[in-house]
Design an enzyme around this catalytic site. Structure first.
Site, PDB file in Angstrom:
ATOM      1  N   ASP A   1     -26.322  26.548  27.243  1.00 43.30           N
ATOM      2  CA  ASP A   1     -25.608  25.771  28.262  1.00 43.30           C
ATOM      3  C   ASP A   1     -26.202  24.369  28.402  1.00 43.30           C
ATOM      4  OD1 ASP A   1     -23.820  27.761  28.832  1.00 43.30           O
ATOM      5  OD2 ASP A   1     -24.790  28.417  30.686  1.00 43.30           O
TER       6      ASP A   1
ATOM      7  N   ARG B   1     -33.732  38.918   8.410  1.00 45.10           N
ATOM      8  CA  ARG B   1     -34.755  39.647   9.157  1.00 45.10           C
ATOM      9  C   ARG B   1     -34.116  40.706  10.065  1.00 45.10           C
ATOM     10  NH1 ARG B   1     -38.803  35.569  11.791  1.00 45.10           N
ATOM     11  NH2 ARG B   1     -39.980  37.518  12.007  1.00 45.10           N
TER      12      ARG B   1
ATOM     13  N   ARG C   1     -32.420  39.242  15.349  1.00 47.18           N
ATOM     14  CA  ARG C   1     -32.588  37.809  15.075  1.00 47.18           C
ATOM     15  C   ARG C   1     -31.316  37.183  14.472  1.00 47.18           C
ATOM     16  NH1 ARG C   1     -38.256  37.029  15.704  1.00 47.18           N
ATOM     17  NH2 ARG C   1     -39.358  38.929  15.154  1.00 47.18           N
TER      18      ARG C   1
ATOM     19  N   ARG D   1     -50.127  32.018  13.080  1.00 47.06           N
ATOM     20  CA  ARG D   1     -49.182  33.070  13.464  1.00 47.06           C
ATOM     21  C   ARG D   1     -48.433  33.571  12.230  1.00 47.06           C
ATOM     22  NH1 ARG D   1     -43.313  31.891  16.166  1.00 47.06           N
ATOM     23  NH2 ARG D   1     -42.785  34.070  16.550  1.00 47.06           N
TER      24      ARG D   1
ATOM     25  N   HIS E   1     -32.300  33.807  20.446  1.00 50.56           N
ATOM     26  CA  HIS E   1     -31.546  35.055  20.411  1.00 50.56           C
ATOM     27  C   HIS E   1     -31.210  35.587  21.805  1.00 50.56           C
ATOM     28  CE1 HIS E   1     -33.173  34.636  16.441  1.00 50.56           C
ATOM     29  NE2 HIS E   1     -34.402  34.856  16.860  1.00 50.56           N
TER      30      HIS E   1
ATOM     31  N   TYR F   1     -44.235  32.376   8.573  1.00 55.14           N
ATOM     32  CA  TYR F   1     -44.010  31.039   9.116  1.00 55.14           C
ATOM     33  C   TYR F   1     -44.798  29.936   8.413  1.00 55.14           C
ATOM     34  CZ  TYR F   1     -41.786  33.720  12.826  1.00 55.14           C
ATOM     35  OH  TYR F   1     -40.960  34.575  13.525  1.00 55.14           O
TER      36      TYR F   1
ATOM     37  N   ALA G   1     -37.880  32.594  19.811  1.00 53.39           N
ATOM     38  CA  ALA G   1     -37.172  33.812  20.222  1.00 53.39           C
ATOM     39  C   ALA G   1     -36.088  33.542  21.270  1.00 53.39           C
ATOM     40  CB  ALA G   1     -38.169  34.839  20.747  1.00 53.39           C
TER      41      ALA G   1
ATOM     42  N   HIS H   1     -34.887  26.981  11.937  1.00 52.27           N
ATOM     43  CA  HIS H   1     -35.816  28.110  11.930  1.00 52.27           C
ATOM     44  C   HIS H   1     -36.587  28.076  10.628  1.00 52.27           C
ATOM     45  CE1 HIS H   1     -33.856  29.748  15.419  1.00 52.27           C
ATOM     46  NE2 HIS H   1     -32.702  29.470  14.826  1.00 52.27           N
ATOM     47  N   LEU H   2     -37.873  28.306  10.722  1.00 53.56           N
ATOM     48  CA  LEU H   2     -38.707  28.336   9.521  1.00 53.56           C
ATOM     49  C   LEU H   2     -38.300  29.499   8.621  1.00 53.56           C
ATOM     50  CD1 LEU H   2     -41.691  27.749  11.787  1.00 53.56           C
ATOM     51  CD2 LEU H   2     -41.378  26.292   9.801  1.00 53.56           C
ATOM     52  N   SER H   3     -38.101  30.653   9.226  1.00 54.02           N
ATOM     53  CA  SER H   3     -37.746  31.846   8.458  1.00 54.02           C
ATOM     54  C   SER H   3     -36.229  31.977   8.354  1.00 54.02           C
ATOM     55  CB  SER H   3     -38.328  33.086   9.151  1.00 54.02           C
ATOM     56  OG  SER H   3     -37.743  33.243  10.441  1.00 54.02           O
TER      57      SER H   3
ATOM     58  N   PRO I   1     -41.189  28.763  22.119  1.00 53.78           N
ATOM     59  CA  PRO I   1     -42.319  29.659  22.307  1.00 53.78           C
ATOM     60  C   PRO I   1     -42.979  30.122  21.014  1.00 53.78           C
ATOM     61  CG  PRO I   1     -40.250  30.757  22.805  1.00 53.78           C
ATOM     62  CD  PRO I   1     -39.949  29.297  22.688  1.00 53.78           C
ATOM     63  N   ASN I   2     -44.287  30.129  21.072  1.00 58.21           N
ATOM     64  CA  ASN I   2     -45.166  30.630  19.998  1.00 58.21           C
ATOM     65  C   ASN I   2     -45.270  29.691  18.795  1.00 58.21           C
ATOM     66  OD1 ASN I   2     -45.804  33.145  21.335  1.00 58.21           O
ATOM     67  ND2 ASN I   2     -43.688  33.736  20.911  1.00 58.21           N
TER      68      ASN I   2
ATOM     69  N   GLU J   1     -30.111  23.001  14.748  1.00 57.63           N
ATOM     70  CA  GLU J   1     -30.960  24.176  14.990  1.00 57.63           C
ATOM     71  C   GLU J   1     -31.788  24.450  13.739  1.00 57.63           C
ATOM     72  OE1 GLU J   1     -28.550  27.602  15.724  1.00 57.63           O
ATOM     73  OE2 GLU J   1     -30.244  29.002  15.693  1.00 57.63           O
TER      74      GLU J   1
ATOM     75  N   ASN K   1     -35.997  24.111  17.477  1.00 52.57           N
ATOM     76  CA  ASN K   1     -36.346  25.468  17.077  1.00 52.57           C
ATOM     77  C   ASN K   1     -36.738  26.174  18.359  1.00 52.57           C
ATOM     78  OD1 ASN K   1     -37.351  27.877  16.181  1.00 52.57           O
ATOM     79  ND2 ASN K   1     -38.666  27.023  14.583  1.00 52.57           N
TER      80      ASN K   1
HETATM   81  C1  DQA Z   1     -38.134  31.374  14.451  1.00 54.09           C
HETATM   82  C2  DQA Z   1     -37.383  32.684  14.269  1.00 54.09           C
HETATM   83  C3  DQA Z   1     -37.322  33.455  15.587  1.00 54.09           C
HETATM   84  O1  DQA Z   1     -36.639  34.687  15.392  1.00 54.09           O
HETATM   85  C4  DQA Z   1     -38.714  33.767  16.085  1.00 54.09           C
HETATM   86  O2  DQA Z   1     -38.663  34.418  17.321  1.00 54.09           O
HETATM   87  C5  DQA Z   1     -39.571  32.554  16.161  1.00 54.09           C
HETATM   88  C6  DQA Z   1     -39.508  31.578  15.059  1.00 54.09           C
HETATM   89  C7  DQA Z   1     -38.332  30.647  13.098  1.00 54.09           C
HETATM   90  O3  DQA Z   1     -38.680  29.464  13.122  1.00 54.09           O
HETATM   91  O4  DQA Z   1     -38.194  31.255  12.038  1.00 54.09           O
HETATM   92  O5  DQA Z   1     -40.359  32.381  17.069  1.00 54.09           O
HETATM   93  O6  DQA Z   1     -37.362  30.525  15.286  1.00 54.09           O
END
Ligand code: DQA
Length: 150
Positions: free
Chosen positions: A87, A107, A111, A18, A80, A23, A77, A100-102, A10-11, A98, A74
């Site tokens: 599963d 943070r 998270r 964003r 978390h 990011y 959210a 994550h950009l950040s 998502p997002n 896995e 990735n």
């Molecule tokens: C994220 C980190 C997550 O906490 C956040 O909700 C995202 C992006 C990252 O790529 O840093 O949507 O997965």
């Protein structure tokens, strides 16, 4: 040719606009293009997908069984919150990384927890879009049997 599924949650379709200070300024399309290029250079096929819906991500993981040899995820959210995604990863039993950009550990506290982490080979975070390329390297090594992790 081994095949990898690159799945973004998502997002992440809003990358580039964003919170660019968190990011980065690259769009998802740019990130996916460089991932395909990098995978191709390593002799891997890479298929990209993004969804804002938890169920669609789960369906994509199920469909990866028998189609792909590894997964880069990735989950945004859902990382978390989603026991269901964890599963699904356990259920398909494909090697997964896995991303994550950040740096999620630097943070907000909510998270710091990742359900995804329990079901993957390893987690890469904090390196921006480069993290996806590191994940491709890690999976390539894993799939070639060179890696010393299971
Ligand atoms: C994220 C980190 C997550 O906490 C956040 O909700 C995202 C992006 C990252 O790529 O840093 O949507 O997965």
């Amino acid at each position: 040719m081994p095949s990898i599924l690159l799945l973004n949650g998502p997002n992440l379709n809003l990358l580039g606009t964003r919170q660019p200070e968190v990011y980065g300024s690259e769009t998802l399309e740019m990130v996916e293009r460089s991932c395909v290029q990098h995978a191709t250079s390593l002799g891997l096929d890479l298929v990209c997908m993004q969804s804002n819906h938890e169920g669609a991500l789960i369906d994509a993981l199920h469909a990866a069984r028998g189609t792909h040899d590894g997964i880069i995820l990735n989950a945004g959210a859902y990382t978390h919150t989603s026991i269901a995604l964890m599963d699904a990863l356990f259920s398909v039993a494909l090697p997964a990384v896995e991303v994550h950009l950040s740096n999620i550990h630097a943070r907000e506290e909510f998270r710091h927890q990742s359900y995804i982490s329990r079901a993957v080979i390893g987690q890469i975070c904090g390196f921006g879009s480069q993290g996806y390329l590191f994940a491709i390297d890690a999976l390539a090594r894993h799939l070639s049997g060179e890696a010393n992790t299971e």
